[in-house]
Motif scaffolding. Structure first.
Motif, mmCIF file in Angstrom:
data_model
loop_
_atom_site.group_PDB
_atom_site.id
_atom_site.type_symbol
_atom_site.label_atom_id
_atom_site.label_comp_id
_atom_site.label_asym_id
_atom_site.label_seq_id
_atom_site.Cartn_x
_atom_site.Cartn_y
_atom_site.Cartn_z
ATOM 1 N N UNK A 143 15.679 -39.976 -56.929
ATOM 2 C CA UNK A 143 14.989 -38.875 -57.623
ATOM 3 C C UNK A 143 14.551 -39.301 -59.023
ATOM 4 N N UNK A 144 15.344 -40.168 -59.667
ATOM 5 C CA UNK A 144 14.919 -40.704 -60.971
ATOM 6 C C UNK A 144 13.647 -41.528 -60.786
ATOM 7 N N UNK A 145 13.657 -42.378 -59.756
ATOM 8 C CA UNK A 145 12.478 -43.199 -59.465
ATOM 9 C C UNK A 145 11.268 -42.325 -59.130
ATOM 10 N N UNK A 146 11.470 -41.246 -58.412
ATOM 11 C CA UNK A 146 10.356 -40.342 -58.099
ATOM 12 C C UNK A 146 9.736 -39.768 -59.376
ATOM 13 N N UNK A 147 10.582 -39.450 -60.366
ATOM 14 C CA UNK A 147 10.041 -38.934 -61.616
ATOM 15 C C UNK A 147 9.255 -40.003 -62.368
ATOM 16 N N UNK A 148 9.746 -41.234 -62.322
ATOM 17 C CA UNK A 148 9.012 -42.337 -62.962
ATOM 18 C C UNK A 148 7.692 -42.568 -62.221
ATOM 19 N N UNK A 149 7.750 -42.582 -60.890
ATOM 20 C CA UNK A 149 6.535 -42.777 -60.095
ATOM 21 C C UNK A 149 5.511 -41.700 -60.399
ATOM 22 N N UNK A 150 5.985 -40.464 -60.497
ATOM 23 C CA UNK A 150 5.072 -39.351 -60.726
ATOM 24 C C UNK A 150 4.320 -39.537 -62.047
ATOM 25 N N UNK A 151 5.053 -39.943 -63.097
ATOM 26 C CA UNK A 151 4.396 -40.177 -64.385
ATOM 27 C C UNK A 151 3.377 -41.308 -64.274
ATOM 28 N N UNK A 154 8.873 -41.384 -71.901
ATOM 29 C CA UNK A 154 9.525 -40.787 -70.736
ATOM 30 C C UNK A 154 10.983 -41.245 -70.647
ATOM 31 N N UNK A 155 11.185 -42.558 -70.770
ATOM 32 C CA UNK A 155 12.535 -43.106 -70.615
ATOM 33 C C UNK A 155 13.293 -43.192 -71.940
ATOM 34 N N UNK A 156 12.616 -42.839 -73.044
ATOM 35 C CA UNK A 156 13.241 -42.877 -74.374
ATOM 36 C C UNK A 156 13.767 -44.267 -74.718
ATOM 37 N N UNK A 163 29.828 -42.083 -68.608
ATOM 38 C CA UNK A 163 28.924 -42.318 -67.488
ATOM 39 C C UNK A 163 27.471 -42.397 -67.893
ATOM 40 N N UNK A 164 26.644 -41.920 -66.997
ATOM 41 C CA UNK A 164 25.201 -41.969 -67.181
ATOM 42 C C UNK A 164 24.776 -40.948 -68.234
ATOM 43 N N UNK A 165 23.702 -41.286 -68.972
ATOM 44 C CA UNK A 165 23.061 -40.305 -69.851
ATOM 45 C C UNK A 165 21.572 -40.382 -69.572
ATOM 46 N N UNK A 166 20.989 -39.288 -69.102
ATOM 47 C CA UNK A 166 19.581 -39.330 -68.696
ATOM 48 C C UNK A 166 18.684 -38.577 -69.665
ATOM 49 N N UNK A 167 17.558 -39.199 -70.030
ATOM 50 C CA UNK A 167 16.558 -38.448 -70.805
ATOM 51 C C UNK A 167 16.020 -37.306 -69.933
ATOM 52 N N UNK A 168 15.851 -36.121 -70.516
ATOM 53 C CA UNK A 168 15.403 -34.960 -69.737
ATOM 54 C C UNK A 168 14.144 -35.212 -68.915
ATOM 55 N N UNK A 169 13.225 -36.027 -69.421
ATOM 56 C CA UNK A 169 11.950 -36.198 -68.702
ATOM 57 C C UNK A 169 12.112 -36.872 -67.345
ATOM 58 N N UNK A 170 13.167 -37.641 -67.131
ATOM 59 C CA UNK A 170 13.365 -38.245 -65.806
ATOM 60 C C UNK A 170 14.616 -37.739 -65.096
ATOM 61 N N UNK A 171 15.365 -36.852 -65.741
ATOM 62 C CA UNK A 171 16.605 -36.366 -65.126
ATOM 63 C C UNK A 171 16.285 -35.512 -63.904
#
Lengths: 478, 478
Positions: free
Chosen positions: B48-56, B192-194, B281-289
């Motif tokens: 799902x993270x990759x899908x958000x990157x792909x979408x951008x 996007x990925x900060x 653990x993981x910390x995700x920027x909101x734009x790809x979370x």
């Protein structure tokens, strides 16, 4: 309108349907051949159709709670062998990787022909409790099957598809999932691709390797042959037993979960071409057409024409319509033939006289009908015309399907009907493999499906005379 | 808040950064290991993270006029060999298909490690005139490179990526394209990925096999090592000459067109983890979370709490926020630790006292800060908090980058700085391979890039004392 010689001619479909199909694939710039037999290049126009199909299906899958994942492209031979029926079905068609870099691999790896074994291996790691279930996954990828004869879209050694894989605590839930996903495929075919379908069960002989039940949607092409357009499989617990996937159920008992898988591929683009195409080329339903409206200025050298054409283009785009303009220096005849070849649903012509009259002309690709559109009504009328094209294509295909289903009460009659009309021949059937093989040998037809909508055509099997169990559809399939 | 034992512990990053990374990949359920070394399963949360990157990226590519295509997964050995430098770079890492079904193939086929040769072969069929140019293509796929050491995301034998390939009539246009796409990658990383980036040229030694120029964006990880996060290549006419791709230019002269390619892969997800992650653990920027806000009801057994929590969930979703609720029977401690592990940017707590006060509590994942949000302001304040988390992550990463770039004027000094602080060491450089190799041997660092933003740190190369040509960045890279 006379064709300019710049638009390459295609073979008439009545002369040679197979050649017509190949011509459309290449001349409409959907595919190119690569250096490896059976591996095709999807060019931008072909891939854009697939993107529209993916967008619809992916949206539906997600609405229904499925999540996308990515499984490896390679499967160890030992993993493929874990489920007996499955490996028997797929091993003969595998492409094998034997070397990595300069080293020979200790075990050969096949390029995935389908990914049931990979999903099972993963689930054996992560499924523990009923709380983990269901897991409803999908992946978009390509698969390889080393077929002998190959054709663009219809039969490739590589094809693009989605494969859904789900695992459930109960048989009932898995069976519901299997049928639900068949409905999604039926919707995709009927509502998006304008291809009417017959829903049914595959016979034992025709079902997926390792499945308990395979459900199918069958479409009829323009030449009255059948195309299997999507399948959905119920696996029972056969794979979960083979892969030893267990979970603790609500009663704290260790149980085997139930699985499904379902797939739709770029094959449906082949179906789309053979359902709607004509002797001028491709015909695309608006819902999947990469270009829904092509704006063609008439006498574009005249003052004000190009400006007006671009204005209409901008208005169409702003209204959410996939529109483009052809302002090239090619002749009007060339442009018409070119965009007909590409199957664009509506050509919008605008010339000096139209501008004077404050109208433009929408020409439907499906039936050539011309609709005069007042410029002030552009944003309301063009979507209506597109809907009419979508519906028109479905209606025409439905008429083709309905008028080519024939009942037969003997193998001879079935054979004669197929030879005279093509299409689906429906008969009763005892359920025995021997009779299915007899129909293939003597009438040249394979079973397409045992339709969900059953009719009683008689009490006996026309092949052997024994009591009939089902009504079944036969046909010649791609 | 004390961790419940149900959330599995991860290794502290200060103790063992590599193990911490692997722990996060598996415990946050991003990946699973498959049966083949170096081939990873991307689980739903990772994909799902990759899908958000792909979408951008896909959106940006299309805005800039690129079209998606699909090239075959297999390349004949003879095709791969057409461009000399290219085959030398990739052949040692190829996985080879030698058998199709039960037959040995007449020529072995490699599973694509990259697709320049396939695009060139296609273009040799379809490029004829300057009117056909430019062709600006992209494909989303996976590639195989048979690496010796492998790690999730960072180095897989298979990884997912996009590869853009374009062909142009002029060198100038191709060069512009190369730099433009580097900027798209820089935007993806920074906005996007900060992840702040350094843009620059790769040296001759580090550039892509077959390229005239390779441009790169380099990021700095939490452990001060470098990650090459995206590259863009200008090929000149090297490939078009090797593949004999010609076009008739405007002067009716036969010419060789110019090419580019550019790629970004799931590697950036590894970068994301190592830039922002922490010991929880993981910390995700909101734009790809995949989940931007997790709603956690406090004392959910109390009357009205769950209803209110679901009401907030619905309002967040309606406002376009990717929100979910954890209404499971797990303890509050378990839930907090679980969603921290998964890197969800904001945890929204709502309990009986909050309801009385008409508020809820937003807890930021990046810094633990708690923000009281009046319920009537939910739709305006939560997006603000998400923006603050996005900016906070970028600022922290930028501070880490800026404070770990050190100037050196000798190899010894460079080595000492790297050993003491890590990070990027900047020096002048004469441009000779010998000096680049010396820095690797003596200081353990590879060249990261010749940054576009040049500074004059002196006149001579610290390795050989000869006149310097550029300022260059050195570092230890993943």
């Amino acid at each position: 309108m006379a064709k300019d010689k710049k638009v390459e001619q295609i073979t008439d479909m009545e002369v040679d349907f197979a050649q017509w199909f190949t011509d459309v694939c290449t001349k409409a710039e959907l595919v190119d051949y690569s250096g490896v037999k059976g591996l095709f290049i999807m060019r931008p126009y072909g891939y854009a159709i697939w993107e529209n199909i993916m967008s619809y299906l992916d949206g539906r899958f997600k609405e229904l709670g499925h999540e996308n994942v990515s499984m490896p492209v390679l499967i160890p031979e030992s993993l493929l062998q874990k489920e007996k029926d499955h490996v028997e079905g797929f091993a003969p068609e595998c492409a094998w990787v034997t070397h990595g870099g300069s080293e020979e691999l200790p075990e050969r790896l096949c390029v995935r022909p389908t990914s049931e074994t990979l999903f099972c291996d993963h689930w054996s790691h992560v499924v523990h409790s009923y709380r983990d279930l269901p897991m409803k996954y999908n992946q978009w990828c390509s698969v390889l099957r080393w077929e002998k004869t190959t054709r663009p879209f219809l039969r490739g050694r590589e094809f693009l598809w989605q494969e859904g894989h789900t695992i459930h605590a109960t048989e009932e839930e898995a069976r519901e999932e299997t049928l639900q996903m068949l409905e999604v495929y039926a919707d995709c075919c009927e509502k998006v691709l304008a291809m009417p379908v017959i829903r049914g069960d595959k016979t034992e002989k025709e079902k997926f390797a390792g499945a308990v039940n395979t459900y199918t949607i069958e479409c009829m092409m323009h030449d009255h042959k059948a195309l299997q357009s999507g399948t959905s499989h119920f696996f029972g617990d056969g794979f979960t037993r083979a892969f030893n996937i267990t979970f603790t159920d609500k009663e704290n008992k260790l149980s085997f979960p139930y699985q499904t898988s379902w797939g739709m591929s770029t094959r449906v683009i082949g179906g789309l071409i053979m359902t709607h195409g004509d002797n001028n080329g491709l015909v695309l339903p608006p819902k999947v057409a990469p270009i829904q409206v092509i704006v063609v200025p008439v006498a574009q050298q005249k003052e004000g024409v190009l400006d007006k054409a671009y204005e209409l283009l901008d208005r169409l785009k702003a209204a959410g319509i996939r529109a483009r303009i052809d302002a090239s220096s090619n002749s009007m005849g060339w442009k018409c033939a070119q965009w007909e070849m590409k199957g664009v649903p509506v050509r919008l012509e605008i010339g000096p006289r139209d501008i004077e009259n404050n109208v433009c002309m929408a020409v439907r690709r499906d039936n050539g009908e011309k609709v005069t559109v007042g410029l002030e009504k552009l944003e309301t009328m063009i979507p209506q015309v597109l809907d009419q094209v979508q519906q028109g294509l479905f209606d025409k295909a439905k008429e083709n399907l309905d008028s080519h289903i024939f009942a037969a009460s003997s193998v001879e009659e079935a054979k004669a009907l197929q030879e005279e009309h093509g299409g689906f021949i429906k008969t009763m059937w005892c359920g025995d493999l021997a009779c299915e093989e007899k129909m293939k040998e003597e009438a040249g037809m394979s079973s397409r499906c045992i339709p969900f909508d059953q009719e009683n055509l008689g009490d006996t099997c026309p092949c052997c005379g024994k009591p009939a169990k089902h009504m079944i559809y036969w046909g010649i399939a791609y």
